[in-house]
Design a protein around this motif. Sequence first.
Motif, PDB file in Angstrom:
ATOM      1  N   ASP A   1      66.444  10.430  94.013  1.00  0.00           N
ATOM      2  CA  ASP A   1      67.167   9.172  94.120  1.00  0.00           C
ATOM      3  C   ASP A   1      67.267   8.545  92.723  1.00  0.00           C
TER       4      ASP A   1
ATOM      5  N   ARG B   1      58.665   4.569  94.850  1.00  0.00           N
ATOM      6  CA  ARG B   1      58.111   3.205  94.892  1.00  0.00           C
ATOM      7  C   ARG B   1      56.591   3.193  95.020  1.00  0.00           C
ATOM      8  N   GLN B   2      56.012   4.306  95.428  1.00  0.00           N
ATOM      9  CA  GLN B   2      54.560   4.384  95.592  1.00  0.00           C
ATOM     10  C   GLN B   2      53.866   5.013  94.390  1.00  0.00           C
TER      11      GLN B   2
ATOM     12  N   ALA C   1      63.497   7.484  97.285  1.00  0.00           N
ATOM     13  CA  ALA C   1      63.097   6.153  96.842  1.00  0.00           C
ATOM     14  C   ALA C   1      61.728   5.769  97.390  1.00  0.00           C
ATOM     15  N   GLU C   2      61.467   6.115  98.648  1.00  0.00           N
ATOM     16  CA  GLU C   2      60.198   5.745  99.273  1.00  0.00           C
ATOM     17  C   GLU C   2      59.008   6.294  98.500  1.00  0.00           C
ATOM     18  N   LEU C   3      59.128   7.525  98.020  1.00  0.00           N
ATOM     19  CA  LEU C   3      58.046   8.124  97.242  1.00  0.00           C
ATOM     20  C   LEU C   3      57.944   7.471  95.861  1.00  0.00           C
TER      21      LEU C   3
ATOM     22  N   ASP D   1      51.462  11.032 102.529  1.00  0.00           N
ATOM     23  CA  ASP D   1      50.447  10.343 101.729  1.00  0.00           C
ATOM     24  C   ASP D   1      49.745  11.293 100.766  1.00  0.00           C
TER      25      ASP D   1
END
Length: 331
Positions: A97, A78-79, A74-76, A51
């Motif tokens: 990604d 998208r945020q 991708a997870e990062l 975070d």
Amino acid sequence: MNEFRPLAEGRRPRIAVLDDYMGVAHRLADWSKLTNRADVTFISEALPGGDATVARLRPYDAICLLRERSPMPAELLRQLPELRAIAATGRLNRTLDYKAAHDLGIAVMTTSGSGNGIYATVELAWGLIISLMRHIPEESMAMRNGAWQTRLGNALYGRTLGLIGLGKLGTRMVQIARAFGMEVLAWSPNLTPERATAAGAVYATKEDLLRQSDIVSLHLVLGPTTRGIIGSDDLALLHPNAILINTARGPLVDNEALLAALRDGKLRAAGIDVYDAEPLPADAPLRALPNALLTPHLGYSVQETFSAFYRETVENLEGWLDGNPPRLAQI
């Protein structure tokens, strides 16, 4: 999504230059081409992860990556709803990604290469080899402490170099080894005897290479088939006076197996420039081993490489601000 996210209206774009550990990026290119039009922040510390990384990067419209120092999964991505562009250095970044970035409308730009620093990693590998063979770090420290000639080193002439990987950098290693009068063995999962011969090396099985080499140097790309390619069984094949050099990627070698081999004297020494986690934690056990010569991922970190990277990064971002991002990555 096939179109890039448009720039937000009513405010100046914000650009973050990540991974500037040595604080040199600002003087290696003409950033004024961007600072006249955008707010540019140079970040020298490594991103904390999780975070905290999301919070740190959330305000920026564009980020600049120095090779693979800061992963962009991708997870990062998208945020980071404000993110419109990524200026990556080098032709390929294996921790980014690309598909996720494309689907999110983020323009990913690359650079054409590393300039005159293309073989800098090979030069560092030889620096580690010679330093370990001749005990240069220890003898230099002894001189500072008033001593004189405390250790007897070894010559390279007539020794055998084993190369795990024989691509562009591995082939350059062969040329230098031959100049030192060394024998060169080579192996990789896809290497053929014909390709080894063409590069000036002798093809060997992995096991024979490890048994016969005085120095083993890794020059492989990290992937699913090469991760942990040197494990405890492989290290056990090396003779006790052998040296292992890794300037490629840390996870190619089983870290716990390497620690055990160095601690138990089953391996004379290791020259390591790359690690599983980077920056290497201050309390990492590897830092405490006297027979581990460690450098902080300096392989490609030379002025020639960084100048080429940042010059093209500025060009890329200038084009992006103009609405026409150049050198777009192909996915």
